[in-house]
Design an enzyme around this catalytic site. Structure first.
Site, short mmCIF file in Angstrom:
data_model
loop_
_atom_site.label_atom_id
_atom_site.label_comp_id
_atom_site.label_asym_id
_atom_site.label_seq_id
_atom_site.Cartn_x
_atom_site.Cartn_y
_atom_site.Cartn_z
CD GLU A 151 -8.18 -9.32 -3.92
OE1 GLU A 151 -9.01 -9.09 -3.02
OE2 GLU A 151 -7.02 -9.72 -3.68
CG ASN A 178 -3.34 -2.57 7.09
OD1 ASN A 178 -3.26 -2.04 5.97
ND2 ASN A 178 -4.35 -3.35 7.43
CG HIS A 238 -4.84 -6.38 -0.49
ND1 HIS A 238 -6.07 -6.48 0.10
CD2 HIS A 238 -4.87 -7.23 -1.56
CE1 HIS A 238 -6.83 -7.34 -0.59
NE2 HIS A 238 -6.12 -7.80 -1.60
CE LYS A 260 -3.83 -2.36 2.36
NZ LYS A 260 -4.60 -2.46 3.64
CE1 TYR A 319 -9.12 -3.53 0.54
CE2 TYR A 319 -8.40 -1.47 -0.43
CZ TYR A 319 -8.13 -2.61 0.30
OH TYR A 319 -6.85 -2.83 0.78
N1 UDP Z 1 -9.53 -1.16 7.52
C1 UDP Z 1 -9.66 0.00 8.26
N2 UDP Z 1 -10.40 -0.04 9.41
C2 UDP Z 1 -10.99 -1.18 9.85
C3 UDP Z 1 -10.87 -2.36 9.10
C4 UDP Z 1 -10.12 -2.32 7.93
O1 UDP Z 1 -9.12 1.05 7.88
O2 UDP Z 1 -11.63 -1.14 10.91
C5 UDP Z 1 -8.72 -1.13 6.29
C6 UDP Z 1 -7.37 -1.81 6.48
O3 UDP Z 1 -6.40 -1.05 5.74
C7 UDP Z 1 -7.59 -3.17 5.88
C8 UDP Z 1 -8.53 -2.84 4.73
O4 UDP Z 1 -9.40 -1.85 5.28
O5 UDP Z 1 -6.36 -3.75 5.46
C9 UDP Z 1 -9.35 -4.00 4.21
O6 UDP Z 1 -10.05 -4.58 5.29
P1 UDP Z 1 -10.12 -6.17 5.44
O7 UDP Z 1 -11.12 -6.47 6.50
O8 UDP Z 1 -10.31 -6.79 4.09
O9 UDP Z 1 -8.66 -6.51 6.02
P2 UDP Z 1 -7.41 -7.26 5.36
O10 UDP Z 1 -7.96 -8.32 4.45
O11 UDP Z 1 -6.60 -6.22 4.64
O12 UDP Z 1 -6.65 -7.83 6.53
MG MG Z 2 -9.33 -8.13 2.92
#
Ligand code: UDP
Ligand code: MG
Length: 148
Positions: A126, A112, A115, A9, A49
């Site tokens: 994707e 974080n 992805h 990211k 997303y």
């Molecule tokens: N995210 C966020 N707040 C939250 C949950 C998710 O900003 O409370 C963001 C975070 O960057 C995350 C992305 O949204 O990586 C996608 O969420 P997902 O639940 O798919 O998490 P991932 O698969 O990336 O672990």
């Molecule tokens: Mg995810």
């Protein structure tokens, strides 16, 4: 063989963590099948997303992803989707185990670093979205040293 879509990211790119992330996937024994540095449009980030469109953090998430270039990659190998998720760590870095990418390199859920596809089906979607031009078909000469 199984493939996963992995994206560094904008914060990961800005912080100079591209090499660190690539190195972890390489060393584990996965193969790099696609790689590009790109900035995506808002509509593209929303598509990527789309499953999270109803979440309260969606707008902030999209702003984050379009805030700078990202490194889009496809990694291939046995179990790469599930193992990639383990290497990445929990979504919220405060809950990510030390030793994982987020557990070693991040603090905030909205910064974080990386992805990774969460299932073989989402990996397929994707990869089609991010790499419509297709992938590289090559085989490592080290393959028999990594796989039985
Ligand atoms: N995210 C966020 N707040 C939250 C949950 C998710 O900003 O409370 C963001 C975070 O960057 C995350 C992305 O949204 O990586 C996608 O969420 P997902 O639940 O798919 O998490 P991932 O698969 O990336 O672990
Ligand atoms: Mg995810």
């Amino acid at each position: 063989m199984e493939q996963s879509f992995i994206m560094i990211k904008p914060d990961g790119v800005q912080r100079g963590l591209v090499g660190e992330v690539i190195s972890r996937f390489e060393k584990r024994g996965f193969y790099l099948k696609g790689l590009k540095l790109i900035t995506v449009e808002r509509s593209f980030a929303e598509k990527h997303y789309e499953d999270l469109a109803a979440k309260p953090f969606f707008a902030g998430l999209v702003d984050y992803i379009i805030s700078g270039p990202v490194v889009a990659m496809v990694w291939e190998g046995k179990g790469v989707v599930a193992t990639g998720r383990k290497m990445i760590g929990a979504t919220n870095p405060l809950n990510s185990e030390p030793g994982t990418i987020r557990g070693d390199l991040a603090i905030e859920v909205g910064r974080n670093v990386i992805h990774g596809s969460d299932s073989i089906e989402s990996a397929r979607k994707e990869i089609a979205l991010w790499f419509p031009e297709g992938l590289f078909d090559w085989k490592s000469n080290l393959h028999p040293w990594i796989y039985e």
